[in-house]
Enzyme design. Sequence first.
Site, PDB file in Angstrom:
ATOM      1  N   CYS A   2       0.847  -1.183   0.000  1.00 45.99           N
ATOM      2  CA  CYS A   2       0.000   0.000   0.000  1.00 45.99           C
ATOM      3  C   CYS A   2       0.888   1.240   0.000  1.00 45.99           C
ATOM      4  CB  CYS A   2      -0.854   0.001   1.250  1.00 45.99           C
ATOM      5  SG  CYS A   2      -1.678  -1.560   1.513  1.00 45.99           S
ATOM      6  N   ARG A  29       1.094   1.998  -6.054  1.00 47.83           N
ATOM      7  CA  ARG A  29       1.322   1.003  -4.996  1.00 47.83           C
ATOM      8  C   ARG A  29       0.056   0.222  -4.666  1.00 47.83           C
ATOM      9  NH1 ARG A  29       6.175   1.389  -1.865  1.00 47.83           N
ATOM     10  NH2 ARG A  29       5.114  -0.084  -0.521  1.00 47.83           N
ATOM     11  N   TRP A  75      -3.535  -1.794  -1.501  1.00 42.34           N
ATOM     12  CA  TRP A  75      -3.452  -3.004  -2.311  1.00 42.34           C
ATOM     13  C   TRP A  75      -3.804  -4.113  -1.331  1.00 42.34           C
ATOM     14  CZ3 TRP A  75      -0.783  -7.642  -2.300  1.00 42.34           C
ATOM     15  CH2 TRP A  75      -0.810  -8.376  -3.492  1.00 42.34           C
ATOM     16  N   ASN A 101       1.178  -0.298   6.054  1.00 38.53           N
ATOM     17  CA  ASN A 101       1.569  -1.035   4.861  1.00 38.53           C
ATOM     18  C   ASN A 101       2.337  -2.264   5.326  1.00 38.53           C
ATOM     19  OD1 ASN A 101       2.504  -1.861   2.302  1.00 38.53           O
ATOM     20  ND2 ASN A 101       4.353  -0.628   2.532  1.00 38.53           N
ATOM     21  N   GLY A 102       1.944  -3.438   4.836  1.00 36.60           N
ATOM     22  CA  GLY A 102       2.624  -4.670   5.245  1.00 36.60           C
ATOM     23  C   GLY A 102       1.600  -5.729   5.596  1.00 36.60           C
ATOM     24  N   GLU A 465      10.859 -11.154 -21.341  1.00 34.19           N
ATOM     25  CA  GLU A 465      10.395  -9.829 -20.908  1.00 34.19           C
ATOM     26  C   GLU A 465       9.250  -9.345 -21.805  1.00 34.19           C
ATOM     27  OE1 GLU A 465      10.537  -8.152 -18.373  1.00 34.19           O
ATOM     28  OE2 GLU A 465      10.094  -6.099 -18.944  1.00 34.19           O
ATOM     29  N   LYS A 469       5.533  -8.390 -20.394  1.00 30.74           N
ATOM     30  CA  LYS A 469       4.875  -7.102 -20.643  1.00 30.74           C
ATOM     31  C   LYS A 469       3.477  -7.325 -21.204  1.00 30.74           C
ATOM     32  CE  LYS A 469       6.730  -5.022 -18.666  1.00 30.74           C
ATOM     33  NZ  LYS A 469       7.957  -5.147 -17.929  1.00 30.74           N
ATOM     34  N   GLU A 472       1.059  -8.958 -18.379  1.00 29.22           N
ATOM     35  CA  GLU A 472       0.706  -8.195 -17.182  1.00 29.22           C
ATOM     36  C   GLU A 472      -0.225  -7.014 -17.457  1.00 29.22           C
ATOM     37  OE1 GLU A 472       3.900  -6.284 -15.006  1.00 29.22           O
ATOM     38  OE2 GLU A 472       5.006  -5.927 -16.839  1.00 29.22           O
ATOM     39  N   HIS A 488      10.528 -29.122 -28.124  1.00 26.54           N
ATOM     40  CA  HIS A 488      10.484 -30.103 -27.036  1.00 26.54           C
ATOM     41  C   HIS A 488       9.142 -30.095 -26.302  1.00 26.54           C
ATOM     42  CE1 HIS A 488      14.665 -31.008 -27.753  1.00 26.54           C
ATOM     43  NE2 HIS A 488      14.921 -29.703 -27.747  1.00 26.54           N
ATOM     44  N   LYS A 588       3.262  -1.789  -7.755  1.00 20.95           N
ATOM     45  CA  LYS A 588       4.631  -1.539  -8.237  1.00 20.95           C
ATOM     46  C   LYS A 588       5.698  -2.138  -7.329  1.00 20.95           C
ATOM     47  CE  LYS A 588       7.475   0.831 -10.951  1.00 20.95           C
ATOM     48  NZ  LYS A 588       7.604   0.157 -12.246  1.00 20.95           N
TER      49      LYS A 588
END
Length: 592
Positions: A2, A29, A75, A101-102, A465, A469, A472, A488, A588
């Site tokens: 958060c 966040r 969040w 936050n946590g 990458e 992108k 997400e 394979h 983030k």
Amino acid sequence: MCGIVGCILKEKNDVAPILFDCISKLEYRGYDSVGIATYDNKINVRKAKGDIESVNEKLRFKNMKGIFGIAHTRWASTGKPTDENAHPHLDATKSVAIVHNGTLENYTELKNELINEGCKFTSTTDSEVIANLIKKYMSNGLNLEDALRKTTEQLKGSYAIVAFSKDEPDKIVATRQDSPLIVAYGKTGYFVASDTPAVLEYARDVIRPREGEIAILSNEGIDIHDKNGKSIKWKSTYIDWTPEMARKEGFDHYMIKEITEQSDAVKNTLTQKGKIQKVIEKIGKVKRICLVACGTSYHASITGKYLIESLAGIACDVVIASEAKYTAKTWDEDTLVIFISQSGETYDSRMALKEARKTSKTLAIVNVAGSAMCEEAEFVIQTQAGPEIGVAATKTYVAQLTAIYLFAGLISKNNALVDELYNVPAYIDEAVKQKDYIKELSKRYDFADDAFYLGRGFSYPVALEGALKLKEITYIHAEGYAAGELKHGPLALIDEKVPVIVIIPPGEDYPKTMTNLEEVKARGAIVLSVGAKGDENITKNSNVFIEMNPKIREIIAPLVYIVPLQLLSYYVTLDKGFDPDRPRNLAKVITV
Ligand code: F6R
């Protein structure tokens, strides 16, 4: 993950507009709910589920009265995103307000104890216990600071807490454990926040309290006390990021602004060459290197492994931070463990760093100055991407790559490679100029349910990458594969509905990658290739060809070939009507 902010003004003006402005900067966040509490002879709270703008339309945060206060953007981790679970939280008597936050591991136990003592709870969060514990200890005669200290003695888990009380209405107190927290001062007042972009507009002299310390903000200044309540001498760091860097500056989204800024991110990180050389000299001889990171930073680390092994001939592992515990057992005094992180706060990377410190030399490559990993690693290289606000990493990725290319080039004394890096900003600008073309072709990909990205050698991490992108921000399932690995197993998934994106720069791996391209083409895949301009073979075998400057060699390509892939994801996201800056379920900085 958060975002939290607290502010106390020097003059007796209303603080709510400033708090609102600061918390708006932290929406990356988390954006499940938002709230502000101010003190105006009583505690005022406005909070609700939703993103900052829509909640503000409903609740009009800026009209709140009071000269100090705290704010939060959530969040959700413990407790669903609801109005009740939004922060700030008050204790049951409404005399203490907190933001947190946590995550607290033992909150159920603490909550049950408080309920047995007659305390009533209104939310299903872990955070509400903090407000009630502080109140309990204040009722037992402790002042706010001591009550916060006593509260933290009961907590297990990670936290950054900012609190105030109407029973001691001249201060804000704050503390942290395994979660980021900075204190800052400027012309107008004193601030506390989970990260610096929140306060850049108002304060750029920043202090980072250590774990267990308590910061006390009043309208006369900042005091930091140690675990025993003793005042400690603090030193601030001036943050050279400007407020403009953290604004959209006319762009539709942070993500496109940050993609456009990538040539500067490379240029500015190249200025660190001298410092990196000094770090290499201080590190001295190493027999083995291990790179540790998460997500996009992990992809930069794979490129690092290939560079270090091929140029310097030093054995190099790369490991995802949350999976590092087995490899960690093999770290010793001859190992250099390198951590790559945009935020410098990622929980898993920090935990691995703690382990590495016990046995090995440690180097952190970090974008955010003064972040936890800058303090915790023995050596630090700072990437110079400026603040990155978009949740999807873009410019910080190329800045990380630049730092690792410099490191590998310098440690192996490969001056030609180091010199070549100075051409990269121009190549990136050229690639960004293709954005209208990529915008147009993105429409062909909105329909896709799945996509594959293929690359070999240095292009393999680019494939990973590129796929990250896409998934997400567009929510299209995408996988990056080492091109040679396709036959394979995954080749079974290829048919005429599946886009395959092939990263095929000119170089040693080109012929083999071309064979893989032909294999997928033969099975009807829709092939989008990124390769050297004018390559007829690629043109012939691809449905779409994004042409790059032919001077870009395979080894340098990761720094540039990622740009069209970022742009593709950005425009597909817009076509699908999603917000590229705020992908669902993501935040983030991952501090839990
Ligand atoms: C993806 C992304 C994440 C981060 C990861 C590590 O676009 O941004 O995958 O790369 O969470 O974060 P840092 O680099 O801050 O350690």
